[in-house]
Motif scaffolding. Structure first.
Motif, PDB file in Angstrom:
ATOM      1  N   CYS A  24      -1.116 -13.217  -3.625  1.00 19.03           N
ATOM      2  CA  CYS A  24      -1.717 -13.084  -2.289  1.00 19.03           C
ATOM      3  C   CYS A  24      -2.068 -14.449  -1.712  1.00 19.03           C
ATOM      4  N   VAL A  25      -2.547 -15.335  -2.543  1.00 16.97           N
ATOM      5  CA  VAL A  25      -2.923 -16.664  -2.061  1.00 16.97           C
ATOM      6  C   VAL A  25      -1.693 -17.512  -1.775  1.00 16.97           C
ATOM      7  N   TYR A  26      -0.688 -17.442  -2.639  1.00 13.57           N
ATOM      8  CA  TYR A  26       0.466 -18.319  -2.505  1.00 13.57           C
ATOM      9  C   TYR A  26       1.673 -17.655  -1.863  1.00 13.57           C
ATOM     10  N   GLY A  27       1.499 -16.484  -1.266  1.00 15.53           N
ATOM     11  CA  GLY A  27       2.619 -15.821  -0.597  1.00 15.53           C
ATOM     12  C   GLY A  27       3.080 -16.617   0.611  1.00 15.53           C
ATOM     13  N   ARG A  28       4.385 -16.723   0.767  1.00 15.64           N
ATOM     14  CA  ARG A  28       4.918 -17.520   1.878  1.00 15.64           C
ATOM     15  C   ARG A  28       4.888 -16.757   3.199  1.00 15.64           C
ATOM     16  N   ARG A  29       4.958 -15.453   3.135  1.00 16.91           N
ATOM     17  CA  ARG A  29       4.922 -14.638   4.348  1.00 16.91           C
ATOM     18  C   ARG A  29       3.711 -13.729   4.312  1.00 16.91           C
ATOM     19  N   VAL A  30       3.248 -13.339   5.476  1.00 19.07           N
ATOM     20  CA  VAL A  30       2.055 -12.502   5.562  1.00 19.07           C
ATOM     21  C   VAL A  30       2.315 -11.132   4.947  1.00 19.07           C
ATOM     22  N   ALA A  31       3.504 -10.599   5.154  1.00 18.13           N
ATOM     23  CA  ALA A  31       3.825  -9.285   4.605  1.00 18.13           C
ATOM     24  C   ALA A  31       3.808  -9.322   3.077  1.00 18.13           C
ATOM     25  N   HIS A  32       4.305 -10.382   2.490  1.00 16.02           N
ATOM     26  CA  HIS A  32       4.289 -10.497   1.035  1.00 16.02           C
ATOM     27  C   HIS A  32       2.860 -10.633   0.521  1.00 16.02           C
ATOM     28  N   SER A  33       2.040 -11.385   1.239  1.00 18.65           N
ATOM     29  CA  SER A  33       0.638 -11.521   0.843  1.00 18.65           C
ATOM     30  C   SER A  33      -0.079 -10.182   0.900  1.00 18.65           C
ATOM     31  N   LEU A  34       0.226  -9.373   1.912  1.00 25.83           N
ATOM     32  CA  LEU A  34      -0.392  -8.050   1.997  1.00 25.83           C
ATOM     33  C   LEU A  34       0.058  -7.133   0.874  1.00 25.83           C
ATOM     34  N   LEU A  35       1.313  -7.218   0.483  1.00 23.46           N
ATOM     35  CA  LEU A  35       1.786  -6.404  -0.639  1.00 23.46           C
ATOM     36  C   LEU A  35       1.119  -6.836  -1.949  1.00 23.46           C
ATOM     37  N   PHE A  36       0.959  -8.127  -2.133  1.00 23.65           N
ATOM     38  CA  PHE A  36       0.243  -8.602  -3.317  1.00 23.65           C
ATOM     39  C   PHE A  36      -1.226  -8.194  -3.282  1.00 23.65           C
ATOM     40  N   LEU A  37      -1.813  -8.167  -2.089  1.00 20.92           N
ATOM     41  CA  LEU A  37      -3.198  -7.710  -1.957  1.00 20.92           C
ATOM     42  C   LEU A  37      -3.319  -6.235  -2.332  1.00 20.92           C
ATOM     43  N   MET A  38      -2.330  -5.435  -1.938  1.00 17.14           N
ATOM     44  CA  MET A  38      -2.330  -4.027  -2.326  1.00 17.14           C
ATOM     45  C   MET A  38      -2.197  -3.882  -3.839  1.00 17.14           C
ATOM     46  N   LEU A  39      -1.362  -4.704  -4.460  1.00 13.08           N
ATOM     47  CA  LEU A  39      -1.238  -4.681  -5.917  1.00 13.08           C
ATOM     48  C   LEU A  39      -2.566  -5.032  -6.573  1.00 13.08           C
ATOM     49  N   THR A  40      -3.272  -5.990  -6.011  1.00 12.51           N
ATOM     50  CA  THR A  40      -4.583  -6.366  -6.541  1.00 12.51           C
ATOM     51  C   THR A  40      -5.566  -5.214  -6.428  1.00 12.51           C
ATOM     52  N   PHE A  41      -5.592  -4.551  -5.272  1.00 12.08           N
ATOM     53  CA  PHE A  41      -6.507  -3.419  -5.089  1.00 12.08           C
ATOM     54  C   PHE A  41      -6.200  -2.285  -6.058  1.00 12.08           C
ATOM     55  N   PHE A  42      -4.919  -1.973  -6.238  1.00 15.05           N
ATOM     56  CA  PHE A  42      -4.566  -0.901  -7.165  1.00 15.05           C
ATOM     57  C   PHE A  42      -4.864  -1.283  -8.611  1.00 15.05           C
ATOM     58  N   GLY A  43      -4.725  -2.555  -8.951  1.00 13.92           N
ATOM     59  CA  GLY A  43      -5.086  -2.992 -10.296  1.00 13.92           C
ATOM     60  C   GLY A  43      -6.575  -2.862 -10.560  1.00 13.92           C
ATOM     61  N   VAL A  44      -7.382  -3.257  -9.573  1.00 11.90           N
ATOM     62  CA  VAL A  44      -8.838  -3.119  -9.710  1.00 11.90           C
ATOM     63  C   VAL A  44      -9.220  -1.646  -9.771  1.00 11.90           C
ATOM     64  N   ALA A  45      -8.560  -0.812  -8.977  1.00 13.48           N
ATOM     65  CA  ALA A  45      -8.840   0.626  -9.020  1.00 13.48           C
ATOM     66  C   ALA A  45      -8.488   1.214 -10.384  1.00 13.48           C
ATOM     67  N   GLY A  46      -7.403   0.762 -10.965  1.00 12.15           N
ATOM     68  CA  GLY A  46      -7.042   1.231 -12.305  1.00 12.15           C
ATOM     69  C   GLY A  46      -8.063   0.815 -13.347  1.00 12.15           C
ATOM     70  N   ILE A  47      -8.593  -0.379 -13.223  1.00 13.86           N
ATOM     71  CA  ILE A  47      -9.637  -0.825 -14.154  1.00 13.86           C
ATOM     72  C   ILE A  47     -10.900   0.010 -13.969  1.00 13.86           C
ATOM     73  N   PHE A  48     -11.214   0.365 -12.731  1.00 17.64           N
ATOM     74  CA  PHE A  48     -12.363   1.245 -12.493  1.00 17.64           C
ATOM     75  C   PHE A  48     -12.146   2.619 -13.110  1.00 17.64           C
ATOM     76  N   VAL A  49     -10.931   3.136 -13.061  1.00 16.38           N
ATOM     77  CA  VAL A  49     -10.650   4.428 -13.691  1.00 16.38           C
ATOM     78  C   VAL A  49     -10.840   4.325 -15.201  1.00 16.38           C
ATOM     79  N   LEU A  50     -10.418   3.223 -15.786  1.00 16.02           N
ATOM     80  CA  LEU A  50     -10.633   3.034 -17.221  1.00 16.02           C
ATOM     81  C   LEU A  50     -12.112   2.966 -17.573  1.00 16.02           C
ATOM     82  N   ALA A  51     -12.919   2.472 -16.654  1.00 14.00           N
ATOM     83  CA  ALA A  51     -14.359   2.368 -16.890  1.00 14.00           C
ATOM     84  C   ALA A  51     -15.101   3.637 -16.490  1.00 14.00           C
TER      85      ALA A  51
END
Length: 71
Positions: A24-51
């Protein structure tokens, strides 16, 4: 030494979350940064489900809905 299933899933989600944040930080295009941001959100959500914090996981997945409209 036995490998715990939850530890393996946590490791996969943690790597995906950190990788998504770096992408998300190093994405060259805004659309790619948003997709990486979505991956980050889903990863955090998965960790919350584990907890066993399903309410926080649902709130994090709802954060991705406005970002998916921008892509």
């Amino acid at each position: 030494m036995s490998v715990n299933f939850e530890a393996v899933v946590f490791l996969i989600l943690a790597v995906a979350t950190v990788g998504g944040a770096i992408g998300c930080v190093y994405g060259r295009r805004v659309a790619h940064s948003l997709l990486f941001l979505m991956l980050t959100f889903f990863g955090v959500a998965g960790i919350f489900v584990l907890a066993s914090a399903e309410m926080l996981a649902v709130s994090y997945t709802h954060l991705t809905l406005p970002t998916s409209d921008l892509v």
